[in-house]
Enzyme design. Sequence first.
Site, short mmCIF file in Angstrom:
data_model
loop_
_atom_site.label_atom_id
_atom_site.label_comp_id
_atom_site.label_asym_id
_atom_site.label_seq_id
_atom_site.Cartn_x
_atom_site.Cartn_y
_atom_site.Cartn_z
N LYS A 1 0.83 -1.21 0.00
CA LYS A 1 0.00 0.00 0.00
C LYS A 1 0.86 1.26 0.00
O LYS A 1 0.51 2.25 -0.62
CB LYS A 1 -0.95 0.01 1.21
CG LYS A 1 -2.10 -0.95 1.02
CD LYS A 1 -3.29 -0.59 1.88
CE LYS A 1 -4.45 -1.53 1.61
NZ LYS A 1 -5.50 -1.46 2.62
N LYS B 1 -3.59 -11.00 -7.09
CA LYS B 1 -4.90 -11.31 -6.51
C LYS B 1 -5.98 -10.32 -7.00
O LYS B 1 -5.65 -9.17 -7.33
CB LYS B 1 -4.83 -11.34 -4.97
CG LYS B 1 -4.69 -10.00 -4.32
CD LYS B 1 -4.92 -10.06 -2.82
CE LYS B 1 -4.83 -8.64 -2.30
NZ LYS B 1 -5.08 -8.43 -0.93
N LYS C 1 -9.86 -4.77 -4.87
CA LYS C 1 -10.82 -3.66 -5.03
C LYS C 1 -10.18 -2.48 -5.73
O LYS C 1 -10.86 -1.68 -6.34
CB LYS C 1 -11.28 -3.18 -3.65
CG LYS C 1 -12.25 -4.11 -2.96
CD LYS C 1 -12.61 -3.54 -1.59
CE LYS C 1 -13.15 -4.62 -0.69
NZ LYS C 1 -12.90 -4.41 0.72
#
Length: 334
Positions: free
Chosen positions: A115, A197, A200
């Site tokens: 992130k 993966k 969102k």
Amino acid sequence: MLDGKKSLFSGMQATGTLHLGNYLGALKNWVTFEEEYQCFYSVVDMHSITVRQNPAELRKKARALLTLYIAAGLNPEKNCIYYQSHVSAHAELSWVLSCFTYMGELNRMTQYKDKAAKHADNINAGLFTYPVLMAADILLFQSDVVPVGSDQKQHLEITRDIATRFNNIYGDVFTIPEPYIGKAGARIMSLQEPTKKMSKSDENPNASINLMDDPDTIIRKFKRAVTDSDNEIRYSEDKPGISNLIDIYVAVTGKTIEETEKEFASSGYGDFKMAVGESVSSMLKPIQDRYAELAKDKAYIDKVIKENGEKAAYYANKTLRKVYKKIGFPQKIR
Ligand code: TYM
């Protein structure tokens, strides 16, 4: 353990729209625990602000997610479904636990590293201490089990380390939680880059199936799913695209990998993609219908939010009081 019954906590962020990975990796399993466990499922809006959010959007998405929990089959009479920000004990315990967590431990978290790389202009302290708030979520409810997808495993490990460290100093305060990671669907990959993966935050709309996608969109996205060129439906590490589709089919239908390979032994990729798409869209249809109904019933959803929020606060505060006492904070004078 809570009131002599095993207990369980899990949560999801109210950012973006839920995708098939969130459903197969977590939500689908959640509905199986309600008889055996005291279940707490939170919309973790406090975690969401580690990345900048539009306030009106966040409020809307948080409510949509809470409604979706119910639409997916969680009965709010049996499962405590609530907003994390309505229970202040999350923030309070998080502070205490941050004093029992080492910088080095947090530095090793792969989700933080990912992130931070994605949001290089906003590497805030909350992003760094995110796993401590997660530990607080879980430990407040003395959770025995935490059902999650495999990407959350490292956060569960740090939670166990923090709890064990605390217990070693102050006695048996926290239950040490175990992760529950389902056999099928624990790691659903992107339909466009099957070595990554499903996420969102993916900007390519064809990479994920959103839980609210209509049947045509679902079929179209599966038809466009990236695969290899040998046209053989076989589960194998060197065939990540097809293996991901097999994983999805197995998680949706409950069949095994071997049964799936046999079923499609004489089919081509086109037919298989179609079958996967149809299985997913018929699984999602009843959830979408129920969601549309529930979203109209404002009074009912409000009632769930209020009553379950109070219930969650009751149990969370019980643990918090115990923690405050153990660490030596003076008791309130009543
Ligand atoms: P979040 O919101 O990213 O994801 C919610 C749940 O979905 C699972 N998941 C997946 N499973 C399979 N395949 C995928 N591609 C996939 N992507 C996501 C996640 O593992 C998760 O179970 N930090 C958490 C939320 C959280 C939490 C907690 C979870 C906050 N506090 C305490 C458990 C316990 C998160 O961001 O999940």
